[in-house]
Design a protein around this motif. Structure first.
Motif, mmCIF file in Angstrom:
data_model
loop_
_atom_site.group_PDB
_atom_site.id
_atom_site.type_symbol
_atom_site.label_atom_id
_atom_site.label_comp_id
_atom_site.label_asym_id
_atom_site.label_seq_id
_atom_site.Cartn_x
_atom_site.Cartn_y
_atom_site.Cartn_z
ATOM 1 N N VAL A 9 -11.964 -25.553 30.451
ATOM 2 C CA VAL A 9 -11.211 -24.290 31.117
ATOM 3 C C VAL A 9 -11.190 -24.027 32.149
ATOM 4 O O VAL A 9 -12.694 -23.449 32.411
ATOM 5 N N ALA A 10 -10.509 -22.954 32.845
ATOM 6 C CA ALA A 10 -10.903 -22.332 34.247
ATOM 7 C C ALA A 10 -9.667 -21.748 34.302
ATOM 8 O O ALA A 10 -8.398 -22.007 33.850
ATOM 9 N N ASN A 11 -9.730 -20.307 35.378
ATOM 10 C CA ASN A 11 -8.444 -19.837 35.368
ATOM 11 C C ASN A 11 -8.036 -19.770 37.268
ATOM 12 O O ASN A 11 -8.772 -20.633 37.597
ATOM 13 N N PRO A 12 -6.783 -19.150 37.086
ATOM 14 C CA PRO A 12 -6.809 -19.641 38.464
ATOM 15 C C PRO A 12 -7.395 -18.054 39.984
ATOM 16 O O PRO A 12 -8.089 -17.534 38.861
ATOM 17 N N ASN A 13 -7.185 -18.198 40.773
ATOM 18 C CA ASN A 13 -7.569 -17.013 41.103
ATOM 19 C C ASN A 13 -7.275 -15.838 42.350
ATOM 20 O O ASN A 13 -6.048 -17.225 42.936
ATOM 21 N N ILE A 14 -7.265 -15.451 42.181
ATOM 22 C CA ILE A 14 -5.884 -14.549 43.332
ATOM 23 C C ILE A 14 -7.555 -14.366 44.457
ATOM 24 O O ILE A 14 -7.847 -13.517 45.312
ATOM 25 N N ALA A 15 -6.501 -14.582 45.607
ATOM 26 C CA ALA A 15 -7.162 -14.196 46.888
ATOM 27 C C ALA A 15 -7.254 -13.815 47.708
ATOM 28 O O ALA A 15 -6.553 -12.344 47.374
ATOM 29 N N PHE A 16 -8.289 -12.504 48.026
ATOM 30 C CA PHE A 16 -8.669 -11.107 48.817
ATOM 31 C C PHE A 16 -8.600 -11.809 50.270
ATOM 32 O O PHE A 16 -8.285 -10.985 51.652
ATOM 33 N N ILE A 17 -9.169 -12.657 50.350
ATOM 34 C CA ILE A 17 -9.985 -13.295 51.944
ATOM 35 C C ILE A 17 -9.005 -14.351 52.077
ATOM 36 O O ILE A 17 -9.887 -15.591 50.908
ATOM 37 N N LYS A 18 -7.886 -14.872 52.322
ATOM 38 C CA LYS A 18 -7.427 -16.371 52.411
ATOM 39 C C LYS A 18 -8.105 -17.204 53.690
ATOM 40 O O LYS A 18 -8.339 -16.867 54.336
ATOM 41 N N TYR A 19 -7.338 -18.082 52.179
ATOM 42 C CA TYR A 19 -7.588 -19.911 52.850
ATOM 43 C C TYR A 19 -6.396 -20.109 53.767
ATOM 44 O O TYR A 19 -5.226 -21.230 53.129
ATOM 45 N N TRP A 20 -6.303 -20.248 55.227
ATOM 46 C CA TRP A 20 -4.953 -20.966 55.773
ATOM 47 C C TRP A 20 -5.402 -22.026 56.841
ATOM 48 O O TRP A 20 -5.576 -21.795 58.020
ATOM 49 N N GLY A 21 -5.447 -23.363 56.360
ATOM 50 C CA GLY A 21 -5.985 -24.535 57.806
ATOM 51 C C GLY A 21 -7.434 -24.685 57.117
ATOM 52 O O GLY A 21 -7.819 -23.878 56.659
ATOM 53 N N ASN A 22 -7.304 -26.151 57.711
ATOM 54 C CA ASN A 22 -8.379 -27.258 57.353
ATOM 55 C C ASN A 22 -8.408 -27.659 58.437
ATOM 56 O O ASN A 22 -8.283 -27.832 59.655
ATOM 57 N N ARG A 23 -10.170 -27.832 58.595
ATOM 58 C CA ARG A 23 -10.910 -28.114 60.002
ATOM 59 C C ARG A 23 -11.041 -29.644 60.047
ATOM 60 O O ARG A 23 -10.371 -30.539 59.898
ATOM 61 N N ASP A 24 -10.967 -29.737 58.188
ATOM 62 C CA ASP A 24 -10.159 -31.185 58.173
ATOM 63 C C ASP A 24 -9.731 -31.471 56.521
ATOM 64 O O ASP A 24 -9.607 -30.864 55.585
ATOM 65 N N ASN A 25 -8.721 -31.808 57.610
ATOM 66 C CA ASN A 25 -7.918 -32.232 55.895
ATOM 67 C C ASN A 25 -8.234 -33.120 54.633
ATOM 68 O O ASN A 25 -7.143 -32.341 53.606
ATOM 69 N N SER A 26 -8.152 -34.238 54.576
ATOM 70 C CA SER A 26 -8.666 -34.825 53.915
ATOM 71 C C SER A 26 -9.865 -34.427 53.433
ATOM 72 O O SER A 26 -9.914 -34.723 51.795
ATOM 73 N N LEU A 27 -11.174 -34.187 53.716
ATOM 74 C CA LEU A 27 -12.227 -33.395 52.963
ATOM 75 C C LEU A 27 -11.666 -31.967 52.533
ATOM 76 O O LEU A 27 -12.719 -31.871 51.868
ATOM 77 N N ARG A 28 -10.666 -31.010 53.058
ATOM 78 C CA ARG A 28 -10.577 -29.296 52.416
ATOM 79 C C ARG A 28 -12.135 -29.083 52.891
ATOM 80 O O ARG A 28 -12.363 -28.987 52.681
ATOM 81 N N LEU A 29 -11.128 -29.014 54.139
ATOM 82 C CA LEU A 29 -12.943 -28.298 55.049
ATOM 83 C C LEU A 29 -12.355 -27.295 55.718
ATOM 84 O O LEU A 29 -12.086 -27.408 56.382
ATOM 85 N N PRO A 30 -12.654 -25.806 55.481
ATOM 86 C CA PRO A 30 -11.512 -24.624 56.002
ATOM 87 C C PRO A 30 -12.458 -24.521 57.581
ATOM 88 O O PRO A 30 -12.300 -24.533 57.522
ATOM 89 N N ALA A 31 -10.516 -23.332 57.293
ATOM 90 C CA ALA A 31 -10.896 -23.202 59.234
ATOM 91 C C ALA A 31 -11.529 -21.832 58.766
ATOM 92 O O ALA A 31 -12.305 -21.454 59.801
ATOM 93 N N ASN A 32 -11.623 -21.202 57.749
ATOM 94 C CA ASN A 32 -12.661 -20.309 57.511
ATOM 95 C C ASN A 32 -12.892 -19.911 56.175
ATOM 96 O O ASN A 32 -12.693 -20.818 54.652
ATOM 97 N N GLY A 33 -13.447 -19.299 55.878
ATOM 98 C CA GLY A 33 -14.063 -19.199 54.564
ATOM 99 C C GLY A 33 -13.119 -17.822 53.852
ATOM 100 O O GLY A 33 -12.397 -17.455 54.203
ATOM 101 N N SER A 34 -13.405 -17.767 52.798
ATOM 102 C CA SER A 34 -12.485 -17.148 51.644
ATOM 103 C C SER A 34 -13.419 -16.227 50.859
ATOM 104 O O SER A 34 -13.909 -16.887 50.161
ATOM 105 N N ILE A 35 -12.486 -15.595 49.505
ATOM 106 C CA ILE A 35 -13.411 -14.432 49.157
ATOM 107 C C ILE A 35 -12.256 -14.250 47.995
ATOM 108 O O ILE A 35 -10.681 -14.169 48.527
ATOM 109 N N SER A 36 -12.215 -14.432 47.031
ATOM 110 C CA SER A 36 -11.256 -14.520 45.916
ATOM 111 C C SER A 36 -11.771 -13.400 44.499
ATOM 112 O O SER A 36 -12.982 -13.620 44.012
ATOM 113 N N MET A 37 -10.706 -13.443 43.621
ATOM 114 C CA MET A 37 -10.733 -12.816 42.012
ATOM 115 C C MET A 37 -10.623 -13.663 41.219
ATOM 116 O O MET A 37 -9.647 -14.624 41.086
#
Ligand code: DP6
Length: 330
Positions: A9-37
């Motif tokens: 079982v898992a919850n969804p999350n809402i990003a406070f600081i957003k993830y938008w854009g990848n440095r590597d799309n296939s590995l999903r390495l993000p262009a920036n860090g992010s924070i969520s609840m």
């Protein structure tokens, strides 16, 4: 030998600081860090069984057999697990969201957090929290943030090995509430995965990334110090920056509806009148309002009275993804 079956079982999350854009799309390495609840009370339950009887993976999503993109995306993810474990078995997966579909809550985060937890257990892989978060990230970037509990930071890292999420405060740290104002809307025209690949075409993405470290620091400190005003400023600024990038990508992505903007204009005026509340929007038109639990009921009523708001969902900070005893799905 493991049982080859597990439920998580898992919850969804809402990003406070957003993830938008990848440095590597296939590995999903993000262009920036992010924070969520994590959004407690909004659960995805996933049951998986690997069996020699199957010749392909199967997926039942909210009671309906899935095919096409959602099935091929899941199979690509399970291939990673098969590679890790050395198993060649296919799996039958049953998954159900305990929150309304079409309510604009991204279900890929809870889906891949639950699937990573269940599938790795069924195959007998002993992954710690960081390992699970790394794995979930491969299915959906934001899913890595649904593995730890409470308030969570995805440290972008440099490689597959060090890009995962950690809890920065447990759910009981702060009585924040997320109210989701669902505005009348169709399915979003461009999904997140495609949107991430367009982020770099916006001339504004570099500016957004240049300030991301400072916004992460401000947001993390605001959470740790329970400083609502500081949180409100940085959360709204970060959401606006992401949407500015979306609107200036080629092709341009416009996720807001007129009702979204109407709410976004009301919220700062409510805050100026003394109510601790702020807004944030993911890749869709629904507006997430963050507030303190004592204001939640009054705000829910205010939101429900706005023309075009079809429903208001409420979530408290949620716990980590976890295994469940039995599958309650048929
Ligand atoms: C706008 O995690 O849904 O919600 O990795 O392609 O599945 P994929 O993308 P996803 O992107 C989330 C984007 C966002 C912001 C966020 O949650 O940080």
């Amino acid at each position: 030998m493991s049982k080859l079956t597990a439920t998580a079982v898992a919850n969804p999350n809402i990003a406070f600081i957003k993830y938008w854009g990848n440095r590597d799309n296939s590995l999903r390495l993000p262009a920036n860090g992010s924070i969520s609840m994590n959004l407690g009370g909004l659960n995805t339950q996933t049951c998986i069984t690997f069996t020699p009887q199957l010749t392909a993976d199967t997926l039942s999503l909210n009671g309906t057999p899935a095919a096409g993109k959602s099935l091929s995306r899941m199979t690509a993810f399970l291939d990673i697990l098969r590679e890790l474990s050395g198993s060649r078995l296919f799996a039958s997966v049953t998954t159900e969201n305990g929150f309304p579909t079409g309510a604009g809550i991204a279900s890929s985060a809870s889906a891949y957090a639950a699937l990573a937890t269940a599938a790795s257990s069924a195959l007998g892989l002993k992954l710690d929290e960081a390992g699970l978060s790394r794995l979930a990230r491969r299915g959906s970037g934001s899913a890595c943030r649904s593995i730890p509990g409470g308030f969570v930071e995805w440290r972008m890292g440099h490689t597959d090995a060090d890009s995962y999420a950690v809890s920065i405060a447990p759910p009981e740290h702060w009585n924040l509430v997320d109210l989701v104002a669902v505005v009348q809307s169709q399915r979003k025209p461009v999904g997140s995965s495609e949107g991430h690949s367009l982020a770099g075409t916006s001339p504004l993405q570099q500016g957004r990334l240049a300030g991301a470290g400072a916004r992460l620091d401000t947001c993390r400190n605001a959470i740790l110090q329970r400083d609502f005003d500081a949180l409100a400023q940085v959360v709204e600024a970060d959401s606006n920056l992401m949407h500015a990038v979306m609107m200036t990508s080629r092709p341009a992505l416009f996720y807001w509806q007129p009702e979204s903007l109407a709410i976004m204009k009301l919220v700062p005026s409510w805050r100026r009148s003394g109510l601790p509340v702020c807004y944030t929007l993911d890749a869709g038109p629904n507006v997430h309002l963050l507030c303190l639990s004592e204001s939640a009921e009054g705000l829910r009523q205010r939101l429900s009275a706005i023309p075009g708001v079809s429903q208001v969902l409420l979530a408290h900070p949620g716990g980590p993804a976890h295994l469940a005893e039995d599958c309650s799905l048929v």
